[in-house]
Design an enzyme around this catalytic site. Structure first.
Site, PDB file in Angstrom:
ATOM      1  N   GLU A 241     -27.544  60.587 -44.677  1.00 41.04           N
ATOM      2  CA  GLU A 241     -28.820  59.983 -44.271  1.00 41.04           C
ATOM      3  C   GLU A 241     -29.635  59.544 -45.495  1.00 41.04           C
ATOM      4  OE1 GLU A 241     -30.439  62.925 -41.532  1.00 41.04           O
ATOM      5  OE2 GLU A 241     -29.224  62.086 -39.917  1.00 41.04           O
ATOM      6  N   ASP A 320     -25.138  66.878 -33.759  1.00 37.46           N
ATOM      7  CA  ASP A 320     -26.420  67.212 -34.385  1.00 37.46           C
ATOM      8  C   ASP A 320     -27.303  67.998 -33.414  1.00 37.46           C
ATOM      9  OD1 ASP A 320     -28.551  67.288 -36.067  1.00 37.46           O
ATOM     10  OD2 ASP A 320     -29.123  65.199 -35.852  1.00 37.46           O
ATOM     11  N   GLU A 348     -35.544  70.474 -32.018  1.00 38.31           N
ATOM     12  CA  GLU A 348     -35.633  69.022 -32.191  1.00 38.31           C
ATOM     13  C   GLU A 348     -35.189  68.251 -30.946  1.00 38.31           C
ATOM     14  OE1 GLU A 348     -33.455  67.641 -35.573  1.00 38.31           O
ATOM     15  OE2 GLU A 348     -33.781  65.539 -35.079  1.00 38.31           O
TER      16      GLU A 348
HETATM   17  C1  GCV Z   1     -33.543  67.093 -42.340  1.00 35.83           C
HETATM   18  C2  GCV Z   1     -31.136  65.304 -38.045  1.00 35.83           C
HETATM   19  C3  GCV Z   1     -32.641  65.292 -38.094  1.00 35.83           C
HETATM   20  C4  GCV Z   1     -33.160  65.037 -39.485  1.00 35.83           C
HETATM   21  C5  GCV Z   1     -32.557  66.108 -40.416  1.00 35.83           C
HETATM   22  C6  GCV Z   1     -31.037  65.982 -40.338  1.00 35.83           C
HETATM   23  C7  GCV Z   1     -30.336  67.024 -41.185  1.00 35.83           C
HETATM   24  O1  GCV Z   1     -30.625  64.016 -38.255  1.00 35.83           O
HETATM   25  O2  GCV Z   1     -33.125  64.328 -37.192  1.00 35.83           O
HETATM   26  O3  GCV Z   1     -34.557  65.137 -39.447  1.00 35.83           O
HETATM   27  O4  GCV Z   1     -33.012  65.951 -41.727  1.00 35.83           O
HETATM   28  O5  GCV Z   1     -30.634  66.186 -39.010  1.00 35.83           O
HETATM   29  O6  GCV Z   1     -29.886  68.011 -40.618  1.00 35.83           O
HETATM   30  O7  GCV Z   1     -30.234  66.834 -42.375  1.00 35.83           O
END
Ligand code: GCV
Length: 616
Positions: A241, A320, A348
């Protein structure tokens, strides 16, 4: 006993001693300061050098004796006090935790915001600096020690400036002051680091094979340990990411992780390297790339290439933190690599600490799938500076249960953990234990029903992950598709499809491969299924989708009704605050029900067999 929100599940203990000393000294002070709980007995601590986290609780001459390692006696002391409070016998034979590192990862930014945080702002930072109340940090340390958590990462894995400076001369004195506060509780510090730090500090490259880069990290680690002698190590999100990583220099993740591991090794430090690596710039038209396959593809070939102080941290499932995923195939692979399981307490994708969602059923499901436990465990924190710590009062139970899971491993029992949490938090004589227990235990099923059924995933709002948006992710770059059309829904991950099932050991792969043997609750994770496909109970897939959404919304109302019934036995503040959450949950559930049912109804034109309203 009234529930003091500030004290979470330990409202019956006296204030945390300020001058705690080391964990063993703290254990003694806690036992002496709370002697009234011991039913007329006294309690002593006896140290067994080298016994670490292990402990036993014995009776000697009519009094209690907690015998164990330096941290073990502290865990034993809290167990003794909490068992006595609950009216249970505190005596226990030698006990050791199932996972060695029992970590909490905070995703806190130094501006005070918390990535995916649903309980207020950071406990540690505000306005780009350290900002905390030492008394609250001590209460936090005690909460963690009482459930055996022994390591925390205080900053977000997405490292934003100035958090990259936490390990530099500029911020190390402050970082060390926080480590000092946590040390008596047996809690060691981890920090998330920016892989590109050498570049931001003036070097032309962060290439792990470059000698200057190696020297940079060696110097950096020497410096850190001058300030924090028991520093646990680095947490790294690399090439994930948009975070920098070794791929930029055409190096493998073993080469990347080993760079940091070698710099930490002389000091006894570790690298916790996250395996959340996938292509987040996928074209939705590309059916060959299947995101859940990414981590295994990246890491499995690297087995045996990591330094022994590298720990690969793997999310429980391959996507995720969705409501229902199979265990990540990496847990069955890489026998020569040290691993940690990563779960997410922050809700989340599971209701954001507005909707009730007790997580242990997910962990128990994971345990039932994975034969060999990894050495370590980590949870993404659900804590913030809200007065009740977790936004939703009942979300405290997830953190409590996580500690029990991390200690007990296979012996973990989510129901027992919930019972303990209720007794400790609301009083051992709380008259509505069974009702509250039932709410917690059914909450995951309720949430799953009104959101995404049968392992489908990703029908959530793309911007903030709360509420429905069936096509929010469908044409996005994130590799998260369900590809619903007028006939069928889901991705075919069998041999004939993306081939994902091949990443599992043979027996499991065969089970997932066939629609007949695939666990039905994960059917749409592994298969593309026609709406008229008959499920095992004789319902069509479409009817099951409709039924789940109607039932889920109704059951969310049931949770609200149960909460209302608890009013007479709950402290007013907790009752009212949480009532508001349940009302919001009911609204959310209705929204999900109507949006998802309408979505599938529009595709199929098939009405609900039971004649319930579907809006078009
Ligand atoms: C910290 C998901 C979340 C992101 C998070 C990522 C991760 O994509 O939406 O906010 O980033 O996981 O675990 O690194």
């Amino acid at each position: 006993m009234p529930c003091d929100e500030k004290l979470c599940w330990l409202p019956f203990l006296q204030d945390v001693p300020g001058d705690a000393g080391g964990p063993a000294e703290l254990a003694q002070k806690e036992l002496a300061g709370n002697a009234a709980l011991l039913g007329g007995k006294s309690a002593a601590v006896s140290l067994l050098p080298g016994a670490g986290d292990g402990y036993e609780i014995l009776e000697r001459d009519g009094n209690y004796l907690v015998r164990g390692g330096e941290t073990g006696v502290l865990y034993g002391a809290y167990r003794l006090l909490t068992d006595c409070y609950r009216g249970e016998s505190p005596l226990r034979p030698w006990t050791m935790p199932a996972f060695s590192l029992r970590m909490l990862n905070h995703w806190d930014n130094m501006d005070g915001s918390v990535e995916r945080g649903y309980a207020g702002k950071s406990l540690f930072f505000a306005e780009d600096r350290f900002a905390y109340d030492p008394a609250r940090i001590r209460r936090y340390g005690r909460l963690l020690a009482s459930i055996g958590v022994n390591a925390v990462c205080i900053n977000n894995v997405n490292v934003h400036a100035p958090a990259d400076q936490l390990i530099t001369e500029r911020l190390l004195p402050k970082t060390a002051a926080l480590a000092d506060l946590l040390r008596p509780f047996g809690v060691r510090l981890l920090l998330a680091v920016d892989y590109a730090l050498p570049v931001t500090q003036g070097l032309p490259t962060a290439d792990p094979l470059d000698e200057k880069v190696q020297a940079f990290w060696n110097r950096q680690c020497d410096l850190i340990y001058q300030y924090i002698p028991d520093f646990l190590g680095f947490l790294v999100k690399a090439d994930s990411e948009f975070r920098p990583g070794p791929f930029l220099y055409h190096r493998s993740h073993a080469e990347g992780a080993n760079l940091l591991a070698r710099a930490l090794k002389p000091h006894g430090g570790k690298v916790i390297w996250r395996c959340f690596v996938y292509n987040c710039r996928q074209d939705w038209r590309d059916h060959a790339t299947d995101r859940p396959m990414a981590a295994y593809r990246h890491y499995a070939p690297l087995d045996g290439q990591f330094e022994d102080n590298v720990i690969l941290q793997v999310k429980n499932g391959p996507y995720d933190f969705q409501v229902r995923e199979p265990a990540s195939p990496l847990f069955y692979a890489m026998p020569n690599t040290v691993k940690a399981l990563e779960v997410q307490l922050a809700q989340e994708y599971t209701g954001q600490q507005i909707d009730l969602y007790y997580m242990p059923p997910m962990w128990e499901e994971w345990l039932s799938q994975v034969p060999d436990l990894p050495d370590h465990i980590c949870a993404v924190s659900n804590l913030g500076n809200d007065e009740n710590w977790t936004g939703h009062f009942l979300a405290q139970a997830n953190l409590y249960a996580y500690g029990r899971f991390a200690w007990l491993g296979r012996a973990f029992d989510g129901k027992a953990a919930a019972r303990e949490w209720i007794a400790l938090t609301l009083g051992s004589d709380f008259p509505e234990t069974e009702r509250l227990l039932s709410m917690l235990l059914r909450s995951r099923g309720v949430y799953e029903k009104y959101t995404s059924p049968l392992g489908l995933c990703w029908m959530v709002n793309i911007s903030h992950h709360y509420g429905p948006s069936p096509e929010g992710y469908e044409f996005s770059l994130w590799g998260t598709y369900h590809r619903a059309d007028y006939l069928a829904v889901g991705i075919d991950r069998t041999e004939k499809g993306t081939g994902y099932t091949r990443q599992y050991p043979k027996e499991l792969a065969e089970q997932y491969e066939s629609m007949d043997t695939c666990p039905e609750e994960m059917l749409l994770f592994f298969h593309r299924v026609r709406y008229d496909h008959m499920l095992r109970d004789g319902r069509t897939l479409l009817q099951r989708i409709y039924d789940d959404h109607f039932e889920g919304a109704e059951e969310a109302e049931g949770l609200l009704k149960d909460w209302v019934a608890l009013q007479p036995v709950l402290p007013d503040g907790i009752y009212a605050h949480t009532l508001d959450r349940f009302r919001r949950q009911v609204q959310n559930a209705r929204e999900w029900r109507d949006v998802i049912n309408t979505y599938f109804h529009r595709f199929t034109g098939t009405p609900d067999a039971k004649g319930r309203t579907i809006y078009d």
